[in-house]
Design a protein around this motif. Structure first.
Motif, PDB file in Angstrom:
ATOM      1  N   GLU A 102       0.811  -1.224   0.000  1.00 28.96           N
ATOM      2  CA  GLU A 102       0.000   0.000   0.000  1.00 28.96           C
ATOM      3  C   GLU A 102       0.843   1.271   0.000  1.00 28.96           C
ATOM      4  N   GLU A 152      -7.472   1.500   3.287  1.00 31.61           N
ATOM      5  CA  GLU A 152      -8.318   1.764   2.117  1.00 31.61           C
ATOM      6  C   GLU A 152      -9.310   2.883   2.377  1.00 31.61           C
ATOM      7  N   GLU A 153     -10.001   2.825   3.516  1.00 33.19           N
ATOM      8  CA  GLU A 153     -11.020   3.828   3.808  1.00 33.19           C
ATOM      9  C   GLU A 153     -10.404   5.202   4.066  1.00 33.19           C
ATOM     10  N   LYS A 185      -7.594   6.364   2.897  1.00 35.12           N
ATOM     11  CA  LYS A 185      -7.153   6.911   1.607  1.00 35.12           C
ATOM     12  C   LYS A 185      -8.343   7.502   0.853  1.00 35.12           C
ATOM     13  N   LYS A 186      -9.493   6.826   0.897  1.00 38.07           N
ATOM     14  CA  LYS A 186     -10.699   7.352   0.242  1.00 38.07           C
ATOM     15  C   LYS A 186     -11.108   8.695   0.842  1.00 38.07           C
ATOM     16  N   ARG A 187     -10.854   8.867   2.124  1.00 38.31           N
ATOM     17  CA  ARG A 187     -11.207  10.122   2.800  1.00 38.31           C
ATOM     18  C   ARG A 187     -10.170  11.219   2.560  1.00 38.31           C
ATOM     19  N   GLY A 188      -9.144  10.898   1.811  1.00 37.22           N
ATOM     20  CA  GLY A 188      -8.164  11.915   1.447  1.00 37.22           C
ATOM     21  C   GLY A 188      -6.975  12.025   2.370  1.00 37.22           C
ATOM     22  N   TYR A 189      -6.750  11.032   3.225  1.00 34.20           N
ATOM     23  CA  TYR A 189      -5.616  11.078   4.137  1.00 34.20           C
ATOM     24  C   TYR A 189      -4.327  10.616   3.458  1.00 34.20           C
TER      25      TYR A 189
END
Length: 257
Positions: free
Chosen positions: A85, A228-229, A231-235
């Protein structure tokens, strides 16, 4: 003041004291003067900038993954996930039965770009120890890690987050800053990976420091979903030193988001 009102107020005050005491026991944290990642960045020398090619957490939505009390038999799988990742992490390693038992894993953690940090020798509660015992708990792990990686850690995490003036003084002497956390799954109390994931995601925030343990069965399986989550939130995932840059963790100080 009417008697009934006075009794009611006293009961309310007692309830608040009890709740505060319970909260302290559950978190394991002591009283301390904490500094946030933003404080550390603000303390950087005038004109200091993050190195080229690295993340500027004053601008990016950063979060730090940290793992306590390893390495263990679960750590190779965790390192595989982080490598796949492209996520750096900070590992607060336990000396006795961990660092000395798994030197190849300590070496791999450092070689793959993760931050290697100190979580004491035998997980004794430092605030229950005299200064010499605190020094022994920290210095033995410093020496063991340095022997394997060639570099002494600059960060430490006190067991249960318990610190005081004496722990701070010894940490300063050994060149160690104290790193707390803002999100914990309490993964020592459950093997439910879905619950571990949910607890972390519910607490995640910018400049956050996530506390997990790579010694429990349910933790590593939760990590891919957490990554995964978020990263989706922009972190953007960073190590603790990257979170503080261009500032740096000063020995003895306590850092907590």
């Amino acid at each position: 003041m009417p008697k009934n009102t006075l009794v009611r107020d006293l009961r309310a005050a007692s309830a608040l004291v009890a709740a505060a005491s319970l909260g302290l026991m559950l978190t394991g944290c002591s009283s301390y003067d904490g500094h946030s990642p933003a404080d550390a960045r603000g303390d950087a020398e005038n004109g200091a900038k993050v190195a080229d090619g690295t993340v500027d957490c004053a601008k990016e939505r950063c979060i730090a993954l940290t793992f306590d009390a390893g390495p263990s038999e679960h750590t190779p799988g965790l390192l595989d996930i982080l490598k796949r990742e492209k996520v750096p992490a900070t590992f607060f390693l336990l000396g006795k039965n961990h660092v000395v038992k798994h030197p190849d894993l300590v070496r791999r953690i450092a070689a793959e770009g993760h931050e290697v940090a100190n979580h004491t020798w035998s997980h004794e509660i430092l605030t229950d120890q005299d200064p010499d015992a605190v020094r022994e708990e920290l210095s033995r792990t410093q020496d063991a890690i340095a022997e394997i990686t060639g570099r002494e850690p600059t960060l430490m995490r006190p067991p249960q987050g318990r610190t005081n003036d004496e722990v701070t003084k010894v940490s300063r002497e050994l060149g160690l800053a104290q790193i707390m956390w803002s999100a914990t799954a309490k993964d020592y109390s459950t093997t439910d990976s879905k619950l571990i994931k949910k607890r972390i995601l519910d607490q995640a925030d910018r400049d956050g420091i996530i506390l997990l343990h790579d010694i429990y069965d349910g933790t590593v399986p939760a990590v891919p979903g957490i990554i995964e989550e978020l990263k989706k939130r922009g972190y953007t995932f960073v190590t603790v030193p990257q979170l503080l840059a261009p500032g740096h963790a000063e020995p003895g100080k306590v850092y907590k988001p």
